[in-house]
Design a protein around this motif. Structure first.
Motif, PDB file in Angstrom:
ATOM      1  N   THR A 448     -10.214 -13.100 -17.314  1.00  0.00           N
ATOM      2  CA  THR A 448     -10.877 -13.325 -16.022  1.00  0.00           C
ATOM      3  C   THR A 448     -10.594 -14.738 -15.518  1.00  0.00           C
ATOM      4  O   THR A 448     -10.345 -14.952 -14.327  1.00  0.00           O
ATOM      5  N   TYR A 463     -13.669  -8.845  -8.176  1.00  0.00           N
ATOM      6  CA  TYR A 463     -15.051  -9.335  -8.263  1.00  0.00           C
ATOM      7  C   TYR A 463     -15.958  -8.504  -7.350  1.00  0.00           C
ATOM      8  O   TYR A 463     -17.054  -8.063  -7.758  1.00  0.00           O
ATOM      9  N   THR A 502     -17.900 -11.454 -15.589  1.00  0.00           N
ATOM     10  CA  THR A 502     -17.316 -11.638 -14.256  1.00  0.00           C
ATOM     11  C   THR A 502     -17.797 -12.914 -13.580  1.00  0.00           C
ATOM     12  O   THR A 502     -17.019 -13.823 -13.305  1.00  0.00           O
TER      13      THR A 502
END
Length: 890
Positions: A448, A463, A502
């Motif tokens: 990520t 996202y 995330t």
């Protein structure tokens, strides 16, 4: 002995607070424990029943009960005057005579009021009631009546009202105690009232009787003692401007003592006092303050009561006296700005969430642990264990550097703390596994970060997809009929996944990118300071900032109001409730509630009302924006201007980078793309948590409504005083005593509620760390800090409490204050005194009211004039004037 009169040393009877009042109960308890108490007795509450019943039949009492707040003082004075006309019954006279007959060897007595409501842990009533010293036998009856009537004094009723006591009743006991003709007297605290250190005792002392210390009539000696090793830490000789002495014929006289420059107490006396104070603290098992006196070289204890103003720590966070201390950072305050304790249920929800984050990232649930972990979740607060965390960041200085942008004041405090004193000697085992466990368990996190670094636009799309999926899952969970515990677990797990995999890695790298972007211009800033101004503009008005979006939405909603339709906030609320506002406003309102209705001040706590629960608070904000919308620059215009300045800064910085070659230009522009794409996401991690606790709150309110309607709770909000497990069990266990559980769960939280001064940094023996006193500017004055906090306001100088009105928020400046001044503290924004110490009555009351107070300020009443605008820093002991012009404008 008469059942309504209680001898101090009568071991055949057990003292009751409601019969003897605070002072009387304490004296009997200490006497029966073998402490050196001057002999005497207590006229119990029942002794005065005839007077109470007689007064309650008077017109003055009925008028007082019906009095509005602005007339309460006047009518209380009339009631007190009526009390002074009371006469003793034959039973009262005989009882008092018999009691005095047991003390024929004593010539003089001290007569003290003793209310069942005073000297309690939550309220001291310091200086509210009356003490008469040096009373001979012929005047005992008059002194007892005077002490009784002090429970009718206006200052007592004002204090009761401010502290939440009922004012529709009154009761009192009176202590009659042999008078100690003291050479030295004063007061003592079993903890340090300024820094809250549980292991330090503080004494104030003066020559003669202790009244000059208690009433703040003189600046006493102040001695600080380390209770653990019995060492005198500090001995400050006070001005001791006056003393009070017992006269040969009874009564007292005030006169200066020629020894005012000398120490009042020898070291062995200080240590004897400390020993007795520790004994009293052990007897009561709580922090205590005492009044004491030396007569003929012998120590007498005159009074003891619980300290009402200290900050307690949750028991789990406290280390034993003499053990190595731990130090804690209050994350709920410095990161989330929660100035009040989090509710029981809110803390339970967060505990599961934080536990889950640690377990997801590091594979251990041992990091929320007082002994070995990083976090402690206790007593309505979230603490970072800095002693253990130092094994992660190295030193408190390094942590302060990283923390500076979040809270500069806390960073300054941490730089003062000696890492070697507080760092845990051995690295706790769970902390040693943090790095390796994170890398092994979460290989997707580096991926990520790489996507964010190399392909910001693609990562942004990914996202948004994750975010949409998250909200969809929350909606699906809301529709399922899960048990409350299962519902909480699922909500927290979904939020954890969104944050850990995330939101946090994306934003963490974005912050690093911003730092790198600015570092790239360090040399340019040295050559041209104007470059720094461009760097400060580069992250303004970034897109996708939810908090900014919420504020702008509110402002634009206020622009939809018709100024001709209403003239006040109250009229706006009336039209809203009647549904008379425009269709455009109603649509905007609905849109706001759909997106932000689950938010509100203090939203991290599930117990806190949201905008949808309390639309009036939101309307207040809309009205304030509407009312200020005609200023030179409104919120939307300011946002647009800052956005334009950011884009201009980008162009200027690009030109500077271009002068240093294409690689630097490309690097700068790429870092800027990352910042522009994700910089506004800084609020997302909290937003995702709020999106989870919002629907959980709704579920709890429904349960609370049902439990309240069936009589198991007092109201639906009481459900927030229970844990998730208790609420879950309530569905299947109808006999579960929820009220008792709620009372037990909130016992500690209620002790720190509404304080308004919770510290950012505190150690495991209660010591509060504050910033060092800043350098004095020209015109600043310095004194002794006696009640913490900072306030600004206009000066009002008073020679006596009735001289002129003290308006709300004004700074009371006086030479000294005795108990008769304390009603003024309600209106005072802060207090500045020329004379007095930290243990006088005025200081106690200031601390209870949460008013900044500084004593020992030379010539304060002549240094200022009415209307001067000053700042009182009760934490540092500084009074600042000559404030910048813009700060003094009304």
């Amino acid at each position: 002995m008469n059942s309504k009169i209680f001898n101090f040393d009568d071991a055949s009877r057990s003292p009751l607070l409601e019969e003897l009042g605070g002072k009387g109960y304490s004296l009997v308890r200490m006497s029966q424990s073998g402490l050196q108490i001057p002999p005497g007795f207590v006229l119990a509450v029942g002794y005065f029943n005839p007077w109470v019943e007689q007064l309650k039949q008077t017109g003055q009492w009925k008028e007082f009960l019906a009095s509005p707040p602005d007339m309460m003082t006047d009518r209380a004075q009339k009631l007190q005057s009526a009390g002074q006309d009371l006469r003793y019954t034959k039973e009262q006279e005989q009882g008092l005579k018999e009691a005095l007959g047991l003390y024929n060897e004593f010539k003089f007595f001290a007569v003290r009021s003793s209310s069942p409501e005073e000297d309690l842990e939550g309220a001291s009533f310091a200086g509210g009631y009356e003490t008469i010293l040096g009373v001979d036998r012929a005047n005992i009856e008059d002194a007892v009546l005077r002490a009784f009537c002090s429970c009718l004094h206006p200052r007592v009723f004002v204090y009761k009202r401010e502290q939440g006591f009922a004012i529709d009743d009154f009761k009192i006991a009176v202590v009659v105690q042999s008078q100690v003709d003291s050479e030295i007297a004063g007061v003592g605290f079993s903890l340090n009232p300024i820094n809250n250190d549980y292991d330090e005792a503080v004494f104030n002392s003066n020559w003669g009787l202790g009244e000059t210390v208690v009433a703040g009539l003189a600046s006493p000696d102040q001695i600080t003692v380390n209770k653990v090793n019995q060492e005198i830490v500090d001995f400050q000789i006070g001005g001791k401007e006056t003393s009070i002495w017992l006269t040969a014929g009874g009564g007292t006289e005030e006169r200066p003592d020629p020894r005012y420059k000398e120490r009042t107490l020898a070291d062995d006396q200080v240590l004897e006092l400390t020993s007795q104070l520790c004994r009293i603290e052990d007897l009561y098992d709580k922090p205590m303050d005492i009044e004491w006196a030396y007569s003929g070289g012998k120590l007498y204890l005159l009074q003891a009561r619980p300290i009402t103003t200290h900050l307690p720590l949750p028991p789990a966070l406290i280390t034993k006296p003499g053990d190595r201390r731990r130090i804690y950072l209050d994350i709920s305050l410095v990161v989330q700005a929660l100035t009040e304790p989090i509710s029981v249920l809110g803390l339970d929800f967060l505990r599961g969430f934080i536990d889950g984050v640690f377990k997801e990232v590091f594979g251990t649930d041992k990091l929320v642990d007082v002994e070995e972990g990083l976090a402690s979740i206790e007593g309505g607060r979230l603490y970072l264990n800095l002693s253990n965390a130092a094994h992660v960041f190295g030193s408190f200085d390094k942590f302060a550097d990283g923390f500076q942008n979040m809270d500069a004041l806390t960073g300054e405090i941490l730089r003062q703390v000696d890492t070697s004193v507080y760092k845990t000697p051995k690295r706790p085992d769970p902390i040693g596994k943090i790095g390796p466990q994170a890398a092994i368990r979460n290989p997707d996190i580096p991926v990520t970060v790489l996507r964010t670094a190399l392909f910001p636009e693609k990562q942004a799309k990914r996202y948004r997809q994750k975010m949409d999926n998250y909200f969809q899952t929350l909606q699906q969970l809301e529709e399922q009929k899960l048990a409350l515990k299962d519902y909480a677990d699922r909500l927290r797990q979904e939020a954890i996944q969104m944050l850990v995999h995330t939101a946090i890695p994306t934003f963490a790298f974005t912050q690093k990118a911003m730092g790198k972007l600015k570092e790239g211009f360090d040399e340019d800033v040295k050559k041209d300071p104007d470059v720094q101004e461009q760097l400060e503009r580069i992250d303004r008005s970034l897109p996708h900032n939810l908090t900014v979006e919420m504020g702008l939405t509110l402002f634009n909603m206020s622009r939809l109001l018709d100024p001709d339709r209403f003239k006040s906030k109250e009229e706006l609320i009336q039209q809203f409730e009647a549904g008379d506002l425009s269709a455009e406003f109603k649509d905007a309102w609905k849109g706001f509630m759909d997106k932000f209705g689950h938010r509100g001040p203090g939203e991290l706590d599930v117990a806190t009302p949201r905008y949808r629960d309390n639309p009036q608070s939101l309307l207040n904000q809309v009205y304030m924006m509407f009312d200020s919308g005609n200023n030179d620059e409104n919120a939307q215009e300011r946002y647009d201007r800052c956005q334009k300045e950011r884009l201009q800064a980008f162009e200027e910085l690009s030109k500077i980078a271009n002068k240093n070659g294409w690689f630097r230009t490309m690097r700068f522009k790429h870092l800027y793309r990352i910042l522009e794409t994700f910089g506004g996401y800084r609020e997302h991690h909290k937003y995702f948590v709020i999106c989870a606790n919002g629907p959980f709150r709704e579920r709890v309110l429904k349960m609370g409504e049902q439990l309240g309607s069936t009589g198991r709770l007092d109201n639906r909000e009481q459900a927030f005083d229970l844990t998730i497990e208790e609420l879950t069990r309530s569905a299947n266990e109808p006999n579960l005593d929820l009220r008792s559980a709620a009372k037990k769960n909130t016992a500690f939280i209620n002790q720190i509620k509404n304080r308004g001064d919770l510290p950012a940094v505190i150690d495991s023996r209660g010591r509060i760390f504050r910033p060092k006193r800043p350098p004095l500017a020209e015109g600043d004055l310095v004194g002794q800090p006696v009640s913490t906090g900072v306030v600004r306001g206009k000066v009002k100088i008073l020679a006596n409490p009735d001289e002129k009105p003290l308006l709300p928020g004004e700074i009371l400046v006086a030479r000294a204050t005795d108990p008769g001044w304390t009603p003024l503290f309600v209106n005072a924004g802060g207090i500045v005194l020329e004379i007095g110490g930290m243990l006088q009555h005025g200081a106690l009351v200031a601390r209870e009211y949460g008013k900044p107070c500084i004593a020992g300020v030379p010539n304060a009443t002549s240094e200022f004039k009415d209307g001067d605008y000053i700042e009182v820093d009760g934490s540092a002991g500084i009074i600042r004037r000559n404030l910048p012009d813009e700060e003094t404008n009304e």
